[in-house]
Design an enzyme around this catalytic site. Structure first.
Site, PDB file in Angstrom:
ATOM      1  CE  LYS A 166      -4.041   1.656   2.265  1.00 55.55           C
ATOM      2  NZ  LYS A 166      -3.613   3.278   2.331  1.00 55.55           N
TER       3      LYS A 166
ATOM      4  CE  LYS B 183      -5.870  -3.626  -5.405  1.00 56.10           C
ATOM      5  NZ  LYS B 183      -5.378  -2.692  -6.601  1.00 56.10           N
TER       6      LYS B 183
HETATM    7  S1  IVH Z   1      -7.326  -0.305  -4.237  1.00 55.21           S
HETATM    8  C1  IVH Z   1     -11.379   1.096  -3.917  1.00 55.21           C
HETATM    9  N1  IVH Z   1      -4.341  -0.681  -4.274  1.00 55.21           N
HETATM   10  O1  IVH Z   1      -5.094   3.794  -0.729  1.00 55.21           O
HETATM   11  C2  IVH Z   1     -10.250   1.075  -3.551  1.00 55.21           C
HETATM   12  N2  IVH Z   1      -5.265   1.215  -3.055  1.00 55.21           N
HETATM   13  O2  IVH Z   1      -7.430   3.666   1.183  1.00 55.21           O
HETATM   14  C3  IVH Z   1      -8.952   1.288  -5.031  1.00 55.21           C
HETATM   15  N3  IVH Z   1      -3.519   3.081  -2.426  1.00 55.21           N
HETATM   16  O3  IVH Z   1      -7.463   6.256  -2.131  1.00 55.21           O
HETATM   17  C4  IVH Z   1      -7.562   1.260  -3.978  1.00 55.21           C
HETATM   18  N4  IVH Z   1      -1.462   1.123  -2.391  1.00 55.21           N
HETATM   19  O4  IVH Z   1      -4.500   5.803  -2.713  1.00 55.21           O
HETATM   20  C5  IVH Z   1      -4.753   0.277  -4.139  1.00 55.21           C
HETATM   21  N5  IVH Z   1      -2.138  -1.007  -4.516  1.00 55.21           N
HETATM   22  C6  IVH Z   1      -3.007   0.136  -3.777  1.00 55.21           C
HETATM   23  C7  IVH Z   1      -2.903   1.041  -2.955  1.00 55.21           C
HETATM   24  C8  IVH Z   1      -3.509   1.535  -3.088  1.00 55.21           C
HETATM   25  C9  IVH Z   1      -2.316   2.437  -2.145  1.00 55.21           C
HETATM   26  C10 IVH Z   1      -4.269   3.949  -1.228  1.00 55.21           C
HETATM   27  C11 IVH Z   1      -5.259   4.705  -2.010  1.00 55.21           C
HETATM   28  C12 IVH Z   1      -6.822   4.616  -1.912  1.00 55.21           C
HETATM   29  C13 IVH Z   1      -6.268   4.312  -0.722  1.00 55.21           C
HETATM   30  C14 IVH Z   1      -7.815   3.544   0.033  1.00 55.21           C
END
Ligand code: IVH
Length: 715
Positions: free
Chosen positions: A133, A307
């Site tokens: 993340k 995911k």
């Molecule tokens: S998926 C429906 N994948 O985390 C959600 N988010 O709390 C889609 N983020 O606003 C987000 N790395 O800025 C996703 N590999 C990753 C991520 C990621 C960082 C951040 C992103 C998002 C926040 C969600």
């Protein structure tokens, strides 16, 4: 703030506390007014340099009087660089966020929930894409005909800022997608970040030039993107990892991992640590491994994201309010710091409950200065249970103690431990007040509320007479999630309330016509333009959606999701209001009907009954409804055969779980209810259906088997 003629503002150092409060309000209004002219009207009235001066003065005053920093202060817009003002862009598909897991059990629960929802057996494998993340800024890149057309920040998830010119300077962002058969519309989403090395080097340069020093790589990435001059962004080394998507006119893959490979083929960078996992154990092992690598990585991460790999399963799992059921962020442990607790103050909330707030010697925790911590309730301070789980066992908290403060993501900072060796002899035990700090000095009660909850919370008994509660309600009423009135933030509400001009919601709408008496434009801090803008935004909110209206009433336990469920269930204010009045008279049918709505149960019903049972509240609502028009809730658009129908699932279902069945019904515009009444259209009964089936027969409701239901909805 007093009704004095305008004069030039005094130097920041010379301001008294009272003057600072007024000045902050004046500057907030002025900055917001300029922002509106800049963004919405496209007609800035002052130079960027003059605008920067306003912000500088605002920040300097807040720095001197941190007690006046509120959630809606212009300084709290993360990463806002002085001149960084951009046009708004509406996202074609909202940019949502992720639910958090902190403990390993949370991950086990997450996978268990997915299994149950999809009705998978223990032996069925679920593949996950596990990704670091990235702690940066999420970005949505829109490509049409393969060409980059817009780059937008997340903003509030619905609307972001147009930073296309700046994003074009990033090497990691292709201006044209590579490969063949690129869908006409592709929105590629991911994270803009700055490497730790680049962040340190940038701060060195900034320091030498006497410019802003950034607190962490995330803020420096945000600051670098929000430059009016793309040349500056180009000089700042920003990276981009692609990991998600918004609108796609065609899907090039049917797996999350397939989409990631496709992003790479199109010319994007994706995170090299991303891994396929096939079990909870593998997810947890991945988390541990990445945590070990964390310090050595050249970019900041704050956890890992899991995911579900199959996109058809993602689709079936869907979303719970604003987070997906198919993904979770497994965060790394919270950051901690040691400081001294200087004092404890009581904050009175909208519903009268007291929250003790710890005033700390300011300390940096993970790049943010923390000076207030929530102490939850009396038991927490005394170290005897309740919310006290966070506090190390056997510890109590005294004023003067050296404490360990923890901050995890967006969670409010907490005290998790007390350094007993450092407890000074002068440390003072805190005695909870017996009287409310409000001017009424009412007696404090502890224990059950009208809805039988919040047992350990002390509360003011002043209810509707307590000015603290009134003010908190007005703040909620005008806030972004409720009536969303521009120019009526927390400071302005406090000012209007203190003057006695707005003491209940209806007063906001009568303010313009009463202005002849108090002449707001002559008050220091207001001018004719800001008054005109304020009154225009009040006028603009005379038409309000039913769900916002219900939420804005501020009933306990009626948050946005519940308000939406009620609005969808009743469709119009008249229907909802009638039902509420009947509920207060214990009308069984009305109660059953409310109870039958999805997400509404005893607690909410008790709260609605308590609210509408109080004549003072009915008065507030009556005066308010004279001022506004409440719009009916649009039924979810659907041409499905079940749109607008009410359905009850009972007995065991074999092809889908109960949750999935309800989610499908709602997606198709039907209402999934918990109990049968004569208003029910269908009862879907599986084996073992009992009393609900009998009820259906009694009311002559159509009963369907699971297969008949699936056929009806075309699935
Ligand atoms: S998926 C429906 N994948 O985390 C959600 N988010 O709390 C889609 N983020 O606003 C987000 N790395 O800025 C996703 N590999 C990753 C991520 C990621 C960082 C951040 C992103 C998002 C926040 C969600």
């Amino acid at each position: 703030m007093t009704a004095k003629p305008k004069k030039s503002p005094p130097a920041v150092d010379a301001l008294t506390k009272a003057q600072a409060k007024v000045e902050l309000m004046r500057l907030t209004l002025e900055i917001e007014g300029h922002d509106k002219r800049y963004y919405q009207d496209d007609a800035p009235k002052i130079s960027d340099a003059a605008y920067d001066e306003l912000r500088k003065r605002f920040n300097a005053i807040e720095a001197r009087f941190p007690e006046f920093v509120t959630g809606d202060s212009p300084s709290q817009k993360v990463g806002v660089a002085p001149s960084g003002r951009f046009k708004k862009v509406r996202h074609a598909v909202p940019m949502l966020s992720l639910d958090n897991a902190f403990a390993e059990e949370d991950v086990v629960d997450f996978v268990g929930r997915i299994r149950r929802f999809l009705k998978l057996g223990d032996e069925d494998e679920i593949d996950f894409s596990a990704e670091p993340k990235i702690d940066g800024l999420s970005m949505s890149l829109r490509y049409e005909g393969g060409e980059l057309v817009t780059a937008a920040t997340r903003g509030d998830g619905t609307e972001g800022e147009d930073v296309t010119a700046n994003i074009r300077t990033l090497e990691d962002v292709p201006k044209k997608l590579k490969g063949r058969n690129i869908p006409d519309v592709c929105e590629v989403r991911g994270e803009v970040y700055m490497t730790k090395q680049a962040f340190l080097a940038l701060n060195e340069r900034q320091k030498a030039a006497g410019e802003t020093i950034f607190a962490n790589p995330r803020n420096s990435a945000a600051g670098s993107l929000r430059q009016k001059d793309p040349g500056i962004t180009a000089s700042r080394p920003l990276g981009f990892f692609a990991y998600a998507w918004g609108e796609m006119s065609d899907m090039p893959a049917d797996l999350q991992s397939g989409m990631i490979s496709w992003f790479e083929r199109c010319g994007f960078k994706t995170n090299p640590l991303t891994k396929q996992c096939h079990s909870v154990e593998q997810l947890i092992a991945f988390h541990r491994k990445i945590e070990e690598q964390r310090a050595g990585l050249d970019y900041d991460i704050d956890g890992v994201v899991y995911k579900v790999d199959r996109l058809d399963w993602q689709e079936r799992l869907g979303f719970v309010s604003r987070t997906p059921r198919w993904a979770i962020a497994h965060k790394f442990p919270a950051e901690r710091a040691i400081t001294v607790l200087r004092d404890i103050e009581i904050q009175v909330g909208r519903t009268g409950s007291f929250t003790p707030v710890g005033k700390l010697e300011p300390v940096g925790v993970g790049g943010v200065i923390v000076q207030n911590v929530t102490l939850h309730n009396e038991d927490y301070i005394r170290g005897i249970g309740g919310d006290g789980e966070q506090l190390r066992e056997g510890r109590d908290i005294r004023i003067g103690d050296t404490v360990v403060v923890q901050r995890a993501g967006d969670v409010i900072p907490q005290i998790v431990d007390v350094v007993i060796d450092k407890r000074p002899k002068t440390a003072k035990e805190y005695h909870f007040p017996k009287k409310c700090p409000c001017p009424l000095h009412t007696d404090v009660v502890r224990g059950e509320t009208a809805t039988g909850e919040e047992g350990s919370r002390a509360r003011c008994t002043g209810e509707f007479a307590c000015p603290y509660q009134k003010i908190e309600h007005l703040k909620l009423f005008a806030s972004r999630r409720a009536f969303d009135i521009d120019g009526l933030g927390e400071k302005q509400i406090e000012f209007f309330f203190e003057q006695g001009w707005v003491t209940e919601p209806a007063d906001i709408f009568t303010l313009p016509k009463r202005n002849a008496k108090f002449k707001l434009e002559e008050i220091e801090g207001y001018g004719e333009t800001s008054v005109r803008n304020l009154f225009a935004s009040i006028e603009a909110r005379r038409n309000i959606s039913l769900e916002r209206f219900i939420f804005a009433l501020g009933m306990r336990h009626v948050g946005e999701t519940t308000a939406l469920a009620l609005a969808r269930g009743y469709g119009s204010w008249t229907a909802f209001h009638d039902a509420c009045l009947k509920v207060t008279k214990d009308d069984e049918e009305a109660i059953a009907e409310m109870d039958a709505l999805d997400q509404i149960g005893d607690t909410v019903i008790a709260s609605i009954k308590a609210y509408f049972g109080e004549s003072h509240n009915r008065g507030i609502v009556e005066r308010l409804t004279k001022e506004v028009t409440i719009l009916d809730t649009e039924k979810p658009k659907s041409n499905s055969a079940v749109a607008g129908k009410t359905v009850v699932f009972t007995g065991s279902l074999e092809k889908m779980t109960r949750d999935e069945a309800k989610a499908t019904a709602e997606r198709l515009g039907a209402k999934a209810a918990g109990s049968v009444s004569k208003k029910t259209d269908y009862v879907v009964a599986g084996p073992g259906a009992g009393s609900k089936l009998a009820e259906a027969k009694k009311h002559g409701v159509t009963v369907l088997t699971e297969d008949e239901w699936l056929k009806l909805v075309g699935e």
